[in-house]
Design an enzyme around this catalytic site. Structure first.
Site, PDB file in Angstrom:
ATOM      1  N   SER A  32     -36.758  43.091  36.857  1.00 54.77           N
ATOM      2  CA  SER A  32     -37.435  42.605  38.071  1.00 54.77           C
ATOM      3  C   SER A  32     -36.410  41.907  38.965  1.00 54.77           C
ATOM      4  O   SER A  32     -35.334  41.536  38.520  1.00 54.77           O
ATOM      5  CB  SER A  32     -38.530  41.591  37.715  1.00 54.77           C
ATOM      6  OG  SER A  32     -39.432  42.121  36.785  1.00 54.77           O
ATOM      7  N   HIS A  54     -33.347  38.359  52.822  1.00 58.28           N
ATOM      8  CA  HIS A  54     -32.319  38.435  53.864  1.00 58.28           C
ATOM      9  C   HIS A  54     -32.931  37.753  55.098  1.00 58.28           C
ATOM     10  O   HIS A  54     -34.019  38.168  55.536  1.00 58.28           O
ATOM     11  CB  HIS A  54     -31.966  39.883  54.204  1.00 58.28           C
ATOM     12  CG  HIS A  54     -31.530  40.674  53.009  1.00 58.28           C
ATOM     13  ND1 HIS A  54     -30.318  40.475  52.388  1.00 58.28           N
ATOM     14  CD2 HIS A  54     -32.143  41.655  52.301  1.00 58.28           C
ATOM     15  CE1 HIS A  54     -30.205  41.306  51.369  1.00 58.28           C
ATOM     16  NE2 HIS A  54     -31.301  42.035  51.288  1.00 58.28           N
ATOM     17  N   CYS A  59     -42.111  43.865  36.833  1.00 62.56           N
ATOM     18  CA  CYS A  59     -42.369  44.973  35.913  1.00 62.56           C
ATOM     19  C   CYS A  59     -43.658  44.779  35.131  1.00 62.56           C
ATOM     20  O   CYS A  59     -43.867  45.421  34.112  1.00 62.56           O
ATOM     21  CB  CYS A  59     -41.192  45.154  34.972  1.00 62.56           C
ATOM     22  SG  CYS A  59     -40.846  43.687  34.023  1.00 62.56           S
TER      23      CYS A  59
END
Lengths: 132, 132
Positions: free
Chosen positions: A68, A73, A88
């Site tokens: 995972s 950003h 996951c």
């Protein structure tokens, strides 16, 4: 006809946050703290954390977890950040993490998309060696 | 009525590779080498690289780039990997990177989805301080 049930290996949240607090998006320590907290809020166990500040403006970072990840950003000058939460397991509380990120960066606009990753047939689940 | 043209900040490739070479998906050194090569093939400048091997099976890794990242999570027992390529410029050759990944992991099945991240109005482009 017997229908084969399908399961997924990963849940991927694509999160766009806009009209955020610009200063917070440009504070690498703050961004790292919130992303780590978001991972812990979702019930994830962290393996690695990497965050970088740009000289001009902006922060890029990743919180790595077994199978995972959380990435961010930021573009402080536009009040925008692109966030991804890949987990996951269906049992992790990714939406608690999403709410925390929206709140802490004071996002006035958000877009959330969920993508199902790794669709497998149920009869193949027995061959799975590792879960997270 | 004047239409305002929109630009995007990031291009995000969601790549699913299946029916791959299981051994290659479980070799952390190989996976790291290919993901680094994929970033360089796409013309990206790498800042950090983190890859982990699981005791049971599987590899998780990230290649960090300014305002960009490549991630991979592999399930060798299923011949499957979830790959993401997030780049902050339209000029990077992400499809060369995709082709390299498909070829090196010997993927017989692939699914590729492109997501536009950070849609902004053209008249706000002038306020952009950092490009990548």
């Amino acid at each position: 006809m017997i229908k084969t049930k399908k399961e997924i290996l990963g849940k991927h949240i694509v999160l766009e946050i806009s009209e955020c607090n610009n200063k917070k998006l440009n504070d690498v320590e703050f961004v790292e703290k919130i992303m780590v907290k978001a991972a812990l809020t979702a019930g994830l166990e962290i393996s690695d954390v990497v965050f970088n500040q740009f000289k001009s403006q902006g922060v890029t970072g990743v919180v790595m977890i077994a199978e995972s990840h959380l990435t961010i950003h930021t573009w402080p000058e536009l009040g925008y950040a692109a966030v991804d939460l890949f987990t996951c397991s269906q049992s992790f509380n990714t939406f608690a993490a999403v709410d925390l990120i929206k709140e802490k960066f004071e996002a006035k606009r958000t877009e959330v998309e969920e993508i199902k990753r790794g669709t497998i047939k149920e009869n193949k689940l027995s061959s799975l060696i590792h879960f997270c």
